[in-house]
Design an enzyme around this catalytic site. Structure first.
Site, PDB file in Angstrom:
ATOM      1  N   GLU A   1       2.068  -4.995  -1.964  1.00  0.00           N
ATOM      2  CA  GLU A   1       0.761  -5.397  -2.491  1.00  0.00           C
ATOM      3  C   GLU A   1      -0.105  -4.222  -2.936  1.00  0.00           C
ATOM      4  OE1 GLU A   1      -1.250  -8.511  -0.140  1.00  0.00           O
ATOM      5  OE2 GLU A   1       0.781  -9.075   0.483  1.00  0.00           O
TER       6      GLU A   1
ATOM      7  N   HIS B   1       1.050  -1.642  -4.676  1.00  0.00           N
ATOM      8  CA  HIS B   1       1.461  -1.507  -6.085  1.00  0.00           C
ATOM      9  C   HIS B   1       0.883  -2.642  -6.927  1.00  0.00           C
ATOM     10  CE1 HIS B   1       5.088   0.391  -3.966  1.00  0.00           C
ATOM     11  NE2 HIS B   1       4.587   1.384  -4.670  1.00  0.00           N
TER      12      HIS B   1
ATOM     13  N   GLY C   1      -3.003   5.033  -6.411  1.00  0.00           N
ATOM     14  CA  GLY C   1      -3.618   4.561  -5.178  1.00  0.00           C
ATOM     15  C   GLY C   1      -4.264   5.697  -4.400  1.00  0.00           C
TER      16      GLY C   1
HETATM   17  P1  AMP Z   1       4.876   4.989  -4.519  1.00  0.00           P
HETATM   18  O1  AMP Z   1       5.770   3.923  -5.057  1.00  0.00           O
HETATM   19  O2  AMP Z   1       4.764   5.000  -3.037  1.00  0.00           O
HETATM   20  O3  AMP Z   1       5.129   6.337  -5.120  1.00  0.00           O
HETATM   21  O4  AMP Z   1       3.398   4.588  -4.987  1.00  0.00           O
HETATM   22  C1  AMP Z   1       3.122   4.311  -6.329  1.00  0.00           C
HETATM   23  C2  AMP Z   1       1.635   4.188  -6.505  1.00  0.00           C
HETATM   24  O5  AMP Z   1       1.150   3.145  -5.665  1.00  0.00           O
HETATM   25  C3  AMP Z   1       0.883   5.462  -6.105  1.00  0.00           C
HETATM   26  O6  AMP Z   1      -0.217   5.651  -6.989  1.00  0.00           O
HETATM   27  C4  AMP Z   1       0.414   5.136  -4.720  1.00  0.00           C
HETATM   28  O7  AMP Z   1      -0.753   5.840  -4.344  1.00  0.00           O
HETATM   29  C5  AMP Z   1       0.127   3.657  -4.848  1.00  0.00           C
HETATM   30  N1  AMP Z   1       0.162   3.030  -3.521  1.00  0.00           N
HETATM   31  C6  AMP Z   1       1.143   3.113  -2.593  1.00  0.00           C
HETATM   32  N2  AMP Z   1       0.795   2.451  -1.478  1.00  0.00           N
HETATM   33  C7  AMP Z   1      -0.445   1.945  -1.698  1.00  0.00           C
HETATM   34  C8  AMP Z   1      -1.365   1.166  -0.915  1.00  0.00           C
HETATM   35  N3  AMP Z   1      -1.081   0.782   0.328  1.00  0.00           N
HETATM   36  N4  AMP Z   1      -2.545   0.840  -1.478  1.00  0.00           N
HETATM   37  C9  AMP Z   1      -2.849   1.232  -2.734  1.00  0.00           C
HETATM   38  N5  AMP Z   1      -2.036   1.963  -3.517  1.00  0.00           N
HETATM   39  C10 AMP Z   1      -0.851   2.318  -3.007  1.00  0.00           C
END
Ligand code: AMP
Length: 279
Positions: free
Chosen positions: A32, A34, A144
């Protein structure tokens, strides 16, 4: 949803569009957090592209890369349901062919926190984000706040290099018990998952202490250590109370302050943060 696997397919897709394009870079195993970025993008742009790429260049531990959860089939379904127009899902060889030799390094902003504890991490992040901005020619890209330093790094790079893509940060999405959503949470055992919210409790306690008039970072730091260690399963990597711009540790809490931490449960490394006194 268009599945784009090569750089060329992405370029062709982008070339025929004249409307606004939003980009959501991810490493997949979507949750959620993402989806909140995707929602912002689809609300603010005519077309939304999500990238799903477990970027080997940003992993400083091979085992972390090998064990990173992946489920492309499910991710594509979630993207379709969320109204995503295209998914860019290249192989590593596609983005980093044998001849690849260009890397982006940020200096001061990567010296502490994640940059200090994960050598080379932000070099991989900045490089792949630059490639994604360049290839997608996105108007806006969504990140995020959960990865607070990453957001600062990407904003700094976009400003310094005068990139055309605007960078937007969105709040951390949490589970009902406060645990920040993360693809890596899937790697926790049931017991580990139960104690994992101690990280957020420590952050909340820090904010409460500040709100009640305590501005000595050492006092807050020690209380956070106590809360996290009482859960017994954690090995703390760092706890930081830093200036939000310079990321230097504050001698006395003077908001805005980024309170951030990283801790291992078993071999799973989790990060979380809150900002107090945001401007
Ligand atoms: P990742 O797939 O973990 O590299 O994250 C992809 C994007 O989603 C990045 O910009 C993260 O900061 C964002 N993101 C990951 N987890 C969360 C979360 N719990 N709340 C908001 N954004 C998130």
């Amino acid at each position: 949803v268009r599945e784009l696997k090569t750089v060329n397919e992405l370029k062709v897709w982008r070339h025929q569009l004249e409307c606004s394009v939003g980009l959501v870079p991810t490493m997949g195993y979507l949750h959620e957090g993402h989806l909140s970025l995707i929602q912002a993008s689809t609300a603010e742009n005519e077309k939304t592209i999500v990238s799903i790429f477990v970027n080997p260049a940003q992993f400083n531990q091979q085992a972390d890369f090998d064990h990173y959860p992946r489920d492309l089939h499910r991710d594509l379904e979630l993207c379709r349901d969320a109204g995503v127009d295209a998914v860019f899902m290249p192989t590593a060889e596609e983005l980093y062919p044998e001849s690849y030799d260009t890397w982006i390094n940020l200096d001061r902003i990567t010296r502490r926190l994640e940059g200090e504890h994960r050598p080379g991490h932000f070099r991989g992040v900045a490089t792949v984000v630059f490639l994604l901005f360049q290839l997608s020619q996105a108007d806006t890209a969504y990140f995020g706040e959960k990865d607070a330093q990453q957001l600062l790094v990407v904003k700094r790079m976009a400003a310094d290099l005068h990139l055309q893509t605007k960078v937007k940060g969105l709040p951390t999405v949490r589970e009902a018990d406060g645990l920040a959503m993360s693809s890596r949470n899937a790697r926790l055992s049931q017991h580990e998952r139960e104690v994992a919210p101690a990280l957020y409790r420590a952050l909340q306690k820090a904010k409460e202490m500040y709100d009640s008039g305590i501005d000595d970072p050492d006092v807050i730091h020690d209380k956070m250590v106590e809360i996290i260690n009482s859960a017994e399963l954690f090995t703390i990597d760092y706890i930081s109370l830093a200036d939000i711009d310079t990321l230097e540790e504050q001698q006395k809490i003077t908001p805005p302050t980024l309170i951030s931490l990283a801790a291992f449960i078993g071999d799973v490394r989790l990060i979380d943060n809150i900002i107090i006194g945001r401007r």
